[in-house]
Design a protein around this motif. Structure first.
Motif, PDB file in Angstrom:
ATOM      1  N   PRO A 104      73.591  16.050  35.009  1.00 48.65           N
ATOM      2  CA  PRO A 104      73.426  15.667  36.417  1.00 48.65           C
ATOM      3  C   PRO A 104      72.057  15.069  36.749  1.00 48.65           C
ATOM      4  CG  PRO A 104      73.703  18.043  36.198  1.00 48.65           C
ATOM      5  CD  PRO A 104      73.954  17.455  34.869  1.00 48.65           C
ATOM      6  N   LEU A 140      77.068  14.359  43.932  1.00 52.08           N
ATOM      7  CA  LEU A 140      77.565  14.774  42.628  1.00 52.08           C
ATOM      8  C   LEU A 140      78.264  16.120  42.754  1.00 52.08           C
ATOM      9  CD1 LEU A 140      74.800  14.057  39.975  1.00 52.08           C
ATOM     10  CD2 LEU A 140      76.931  12.848  40.349  1.00 52.08           C
ATOM     11  N   LYS A 152      80.381  19.090  40.203  1.00 48.13           N
ATOM     12  CA  LYS A 152      80.764  19.533  38.868  1.00 48.13           C
ATOM     13  C   LYS A 152      82.256  19.814  38.911  1.00 48.13           C
ATOM     14  CE  LYS A 152      79.648  22.857  35.286  1.00 48.13           C
ATOM     15  NZ  LYS A 152      78.724  23.931  34.896  1.00 48.13           N
ATOM     16  N   TYR A 176      80.996  15.721  35.425  1.00 47.15           N
ATOM     17  CA  TYR A 176      80.545  15.615  36.808  1.00 47.15           C
ATOM     18  C   TYR A 176      81.191  14.408  37.465  1.00 47.15           C
ATOM     19  CZ  TYR A 176      77.214  18.940  35.057  1.00 47.15           C
ATOM     20  OH  TYR A 176      76.658  20.045  34.478  1.00 47.15           O
TER      21      TYR A 176
END
Length: 153
Positions: A59, A118, A120, A126
């Motif tokens: 990320p 973003l 998960k 992601y």
């Protein structure tokens, strides 16, 4: 039931461009997923849809790539949270000159505001979600196209 099973199987097919992904229970030939609330006993018809750009990149690296792409396509941005950004096309060119605001296309493009976040979705996977916050739909799609073409996720 066979028609419903065939329709369910058709809906789990992934498109070739990889932009729209669906995760669902595997298709069972005997139709057991239609009885008793699905293959895992959960809610009937519950599916998870993921709309956006998915990547296995860490990320922090994804955020660096997003900032690089925003800079390349001349966007201004504000970091709202660690993995959330609000952005819009800049009115300034590379030379520092202000674009002509009389042009209708430039004005509509400049009125677009995007939200990038973003998420998960799985272990080591992601999703970058793009949301229209302000502006008309066609200038939004134009702006998204420029940004997504520049991203190397």
């Amino acid at each position: 039931q066979q028609a419903a099973a065939a329709a369910a199987h058709a809906s789990t097919a992934a498109p070739s461009d990889g932009m729209l992904l669906e995760t669902a229970e595997p298709y069972l030939q005997d139709g057991a997923h239609l009885r008793a609330g699905g293959a895992d006993g959960g809610e009937l018809g519950a599916k998870k849809w993921h709309l956006g750009v998915q990547s296995r990149m860490p990320p922090a690296d994804m955020m660096l790539e997003i900032f690089r792409a925003l800079r390349i396509v001349h966007f201004e941005w504000k970091v709202v949270a660690q993995y959330q950004v609000v952005c819009r096309p800049s009115l300034k060119c590379v030379d520092g000159l202000i674009l002509d605001g009389d042009d209708d296309a430039v004005g509509k493009r400049a009125s677009v505001k995007l939200g990038l976040q973003l998420y998960k979705v799985m272990e080591d996977q992601y999703l970058l979600d793009v949301k229209r916050l302000e502006g008309d739909i066609f200038p939004f799609m134009d702006v998204c196209s420029a940004l997504l073409c520049e991203l190397k996720l």
